[in-house]
Design a protein around this motif. Structure first.
Motif, short mmCIF file in Angstrom:
data_model
loop_
_atom_site.label_atom_id
_atom_site.label_comp_id
_atom_site.label_asym_id
_atom_site.label_seq_id
_atom_site.Cartn_x
_atom_site.Cartn_y
_atom_site.Cartn_z
N ARG A 56 22.33 35.54 -54.75
CA ARG A 56 23.59 36.27 -54.93
C ARG A 56 24.21 36.60 -53.58
N PHE A 57 23.38 37.07 -52.65
CA PHE A 57 23.81 37.39 -51.29
C PHE A 57 24.42 36.15 -50.62
N GLU A 58 23.74 35.03 -50.76
CA GLU A 58 24.19 33.75 -50.19
C GLU A 58 25.57 33.37 -50.73
N ARG A 59 25.73 33.40 -52.06
CA ARG A 59 27.02 33.03 -52.67
C ARG A 59 28.14 33.97 -52.23
N LEU A 60 27.87 35.27 -52.28
CA LEU A 60 28.90 36.26 -51.94
C LEU A 60 29.32 36.12 -50.47
N SER B 107 30.90 34.28 -37.88
CA SER B 107 30.67 35.71 -37.66
C SER B 107 29.45 36.23 -38.40
N ILE B 108 28.36 35.48 -38.33
CA ILE B 108 27.10 35.91 -38.94
C ILE B 108 26.28 36.61 -37.88
N ASP B 109 25.96 37.87 -38.13
CA ASP B 109 25.19 38.67 -37.18
C ASP B 109 23.74 38.20 -37.18
N THR B 110 23.25 37.80 -36.02
CA THR B 110 21.87 37.31 -35.91
C THR B 110 20.98 38.26 -35.12
N ILE C 199 20.98 30.02 -43.76
CA ILE C 199 20.86 31.17 -42.86
C ILE C 199 21.15 32.46 -43.61
N LEU C 200 22.22 32.47 -44.41
CA LEU C 200 22.56 33.67 -45.18
C LEU C 200 21.45 34.03 -46.17
N HIS C 201 20.92 33.03 -46.87
CA HIS C 201 19.87 33.25 -47.86
C HIS C 201 18.62 33.85 -47.18
#
Length: 161
Positions: free
Chosen positions: A149-153, A68-71, A118-120
């Motif tokens: 931090r964003f990636e880990r969370l 559910s990662i918005d691209t 991708i998150l990073h």
């Protein structure tokens, strides 16, 4: 001017059958092999064969849907240079084309690594959209800390869903 010929449904089916049989014969004879291979590869080959995730945009998008990662607003460019395998980098964000994420071969070493990358990089895209290129470049250390931090969370959030 060419004249359009209207076919009956029976004639159309017969014509379709004829064309398909010619295509099948051309595949067997090797005619279709010249130029680009039209069949999609389901796995990485050559120097990339040790990577567990196929280096394909459709695979990236499938994984983003799975977690559910918005691209929206993001485009992916897969960098397929064998030289990049030796580098400790997984991806980069294009500062001149905001919204484009380049993924390096190492990002495809596992599904977890790809999701984290991708998150990073998505965080960097959001930073660029919010602050602009000049600010992001001037505060690169801060931007990088925020991205980790964003990636880990978010990795912990998307894997618990």
């Amino acid at each position: 001017r060419k004249q359009v010929t209207r076919l009956t449904p029976e004639q159309a089916r017969a014509k379709e059958k004829e064309v398909l049989s010619r295509i099948d014969k051309s595949k067997k004879s090797g005619i279709m092999k010249s130029g680009r291979n039209l069949e999609r590869k389901e796995q990485n080959i050559g120097a990339f064969s040790t990577l567990t995730v196929p280096m394909q945009k459709r695979e990236i998008l499938n994984i983003c849907r799975k977690y559910s990662i918005d691209t929206s607003g993001i485009t992916f460019k897969i960098q397929r240079s064998e030289k990049l395998l030796a580098l400790p980098f997984y991806g980069s964000t294009d500062y001149n084309n905001i919204g484009r994420i380049d993924l390096f071969p190492s990002a495809f070493s596992s599904e977890e690594e790809l999701v984290k990358t991708i998150l990073h990089e998505k965080c960097h895209v959001l930073q660029l959209k919010k602050h602009g290129k000049a600010y992001a470049q001037q505060n690169l250390d801060l931007m990088e800390k925020q991205a980790y931090r964003f990636e880990r969370l978010f990795y912990s959030l998307v894997t618990k869903r």
